[in-house]
Scaffold this motif. Sequence first.
Motif, PDB file in Angstrom:
ATOM      1  N   ALA A 145       0.835  -1.206   0.000  1.00 31.47           N
ATOM      2  CA  ALA A 145       0.000   0.000   0.000  1.00 31.47           C
ATOM      3  C   ALA A 145       0.869   1.256   0.000  1.00 31.47           C
ATOM      4  O   ALA A 145       0.566   2.236  -0.703  1.00 31.47           O
ATOM      5  CB  ALA A 145      -0.931  -0.010   1.214  1.00 31.47           C
ATOM      6  N   ARG A 146       1.953   1.255   0.776  1.00 27.96           N
ATOM      7  CA  ARG A 146       2.842   2.425   0.797  1.00 27.96           C
ATOM      8  C   ARG A 146       3.506   2.629  -0.561  1.00 27.96           C
ATOM      9  O   ARG A 146       3.700   3.760  -1.004  1.00 27.96           O
ATOM     10  CB  ARG A 146       3.894   2.267   1.890  1.00 27.96           C
ATOM     11  CG  ARG A 146       3.328   2.406   3.288  1.00 27.96           C
ATOM     12  CD  ARG A 146       4.438   2.634   4.302  1.00 27.96           C
ATOM     13  NE  ARG A 146       5.385   1.532   4.327  1.00 27.96           N
ATOM     14  CZ  ARG A 146       5.212   0.421   5.007  1.00 27.96           C
ATOM     15  NH1 ARG A 146       4.100   0.242   5.703  1.00 27.96           N
ATOM     16  NH2 ARG A 146       6.126  -0.539   5.004  1.00 27.96           N
ATOM     17  N   LEU A 147       3.863   1.536  -1.230  1.00 29.09           N
ATOM     18  CA  LEU A 147       4.462   1.655  -2.555  1.00 29.09           C
ATOM     19  C   LEU A 147       3.477   2.308  -3.529  1.00 29.09           C
ATOM     20  O   LEU A 147       3.848   3.186  -4.319  1.00 29.09           O
ATOM     21  CB  LEU A 147       4.875   0.271  -3.056  1.00 29.09           C
ATOM     22  CG  LEU A 147       5.446   0.195  -4.479  1.00 29.09           C
ATOM     23  CD1 LEU A 147       6.701   1.037  -4.591  1.00 29.09           C
ATOM     24  CD2 LEU A 147       5.742  -1.250  -4.857  1.00 29.09           C
ATOM     25  N   ARG A 148       2.226   1.903  -3.464  1.00 30.60           N
ATOM     26  CA  ARG A 148       1.222   2.487  -4.358  1.00 30.60           C
ATOM     27  C   ARG A 148       0.977   3.950  -4.033  1.00 30.60           C
ATOM     28  O   ARG A 148       0.830   4.776  -4.945  1.00 30.60           O
ATOM     29  CB  ARG A 148      -0.074   1.690  -4.242  1.00 30.60           C
ATOM     30  CG  ARG A 148       0.028   0.279  -4.823  1.00 30.60           C
ATOM     31  CD  ARG A 148      -1.189  -0.550  -4.497  1.00 30.60           C
ATOM     32  NE  ARG A 148      -1.098  -1.888  -5.077  1.00 30.60           N
ATOM     33  CZ  ARG A 148      -1.930  -2.887  -4.777  1.00 30.60           C
ATOM     34  NH1 ARG A 148      -2.907  -2.689  -3.905  1.00 30.60           N
ATOM     35  NH2 ARG A 148      -1.779  -4.071  -5.345  1.00 30.60           N
ATOM     36  N   LEU A 149       0.934   4.275  -2.759  1.00 34.53           N
ATOM     37  CA  LEU A 149       0.746   5.676  -2.376  1.00 34.53           C
ATOM     38  C   LEU A 149       1.940   6.527  -2.808  1.00 34.53           C
ATOM     39  O   LEU A 149       1.768   7.679  -3.238  1.00 34.53           O
ATOM     40  CB  LEU A 149       0.536   5.772  -0.866  1.00 34.53           C
ATOM     41  CG  LEU A 149      -0.836   5.321  -0.344  1.00 34.53           C
ATOM     42  CD1 LEU A 149      -0.826   5.249   1.176  1.00 34.53           C
ATOM     43  CD2 LEU A 149      -1.923   6.276  -0.817  1.00 34.53           C
TER      44      LEU A 149
END
Length: 510
Positions: A145-149
């Motif tokens: 999720a952090r990578l996508r954000l």
Amino acid sequence: MSEVTMHRRNASSRVRADPLVAVLVLVAVAGVAGFGLGPSARDAQAVAFWLLLTAVHGCFAVVSAQVARTGPVANRQLWLWFTGAGAAFVVGDVGQLVLVARDPQAPAALVGAQFQYGFIAVGMVLLITGLFRHPLGEMTGSTRARLRLDAATVLAAATTFGLWLFEVPAGPRDAGWALGLAVSLLVMPGVFLVAIFAVLRLLRSGRTPFSRSSGILGGAAAILQAVLQTVPGSVYLDPRFTPWLLAGNVVASVLLALVARNQQRCGQHAVRPAGREQPRHYSVLPYAGMAAVWALTATVLLIGGLDAHAWVVAIGASVTTALVVGRQVNAFRHITELLHERDELTARLTRLAYHDALTGLANRGLFMRQLHEGLAAGAVTVFLVDLDDFKPVNDEFGHATGDQLLIEVARRLRNGIRAGDAVARLGGDEFAVLMTGLSLARGAEVVDELTAALHGTVRIGAAEVPLRASVGMAAGRHGEHDPDSLLHAADMAMYAVKEARRSLAGSDLR
């Protein structure tokens, strides 16, 4: 000179002697020299420019297909995506050559038509999809999720800059104009910056699909192309800048083709990076993007006030900030989870360090600490319990049955003590009980109670296992005894009980 050193030098020389690399470098040099140093008519520039791009993009597609076919299995999916991207670029270039052949003087013949823009967008989407779909190893949902954000933040920041520089296409506001507008918005520096971000993430991960040199070339290509995409179309048509902008696009495309060829050659000659950095679990690029957007917002407001461009930039700053805040919330949640896991692990390790794994009772180390604390507080009584004839139980019924017997002894000892008292397994078939506030008479009663509780038989499976224990008692207080001496006294008392029992058994036999 060692054989390994000679092999490395030979492999390196073969990579440097690659004729295709030499041709690509010559194309880049010729592009800079031909466009930048030898300006010519616009129609000649357009024909030469799109022919060069078609050839370079075709080289990228073909070499990527070869890497996908012969490279490591884990990387083949990525290079298949790259092959599709190269094919999309070639289709756009060929369509542009057709336009140039029809009307070489048209502005779109030089800067690109909607058809070509569309296939650039398709190619960039395929490139980015391949980069983001490449497995990075074990990754938690929170990390994903952090990578996508992070990617969304970089895209939002770059799109904000692109919209600030964007020029609305001319012509009637029909469906074709709307499509061209959408494609032009997509082919903005945002997609190239996301490509940069994806390359950096892969290079910093533990499973990078690129050699170090290929990663550097790819990052340089994406950075150069992102800068070139920020330039408005009107600047491309300015004769003062056109040659250098065309040369820059040729160089960026050559760098992309060199990525594929260099990766192919590294695979053929087993040339690997000299070392591998530890993967980084964060990226400063999203925060840099947010800071840049807010700096742009302040500049636009200071120069032009709250006009239409300022609203666009302000909205971009708000979206970028919201994404960064979401990323931080996700990170804080992840940190909270890690702290909780750390506390659970600490508690588990502490329990393993101070408790017996089989019975769950305190071990010798914890019992000695409890005994020390009890003596410091006042009078204590220690009961040492040792099972009689435990070895024959293991020999006759097996060690698994012996373990079950020890577990049953631990359960009975727990049930036979008061709240606040302590019971421990000191090792083997030896247990200890610690009580406070007992008189000698009550201590003797506890000895009898423990002896009775640990006497008889225990059914374990289909077996009736005999159980009998000897219990020794020792009382002490602070200043008169220390933990070791008190436990030794209880041990001596327990052995006295055993000897008395053996003597009694011997007299009965006579």
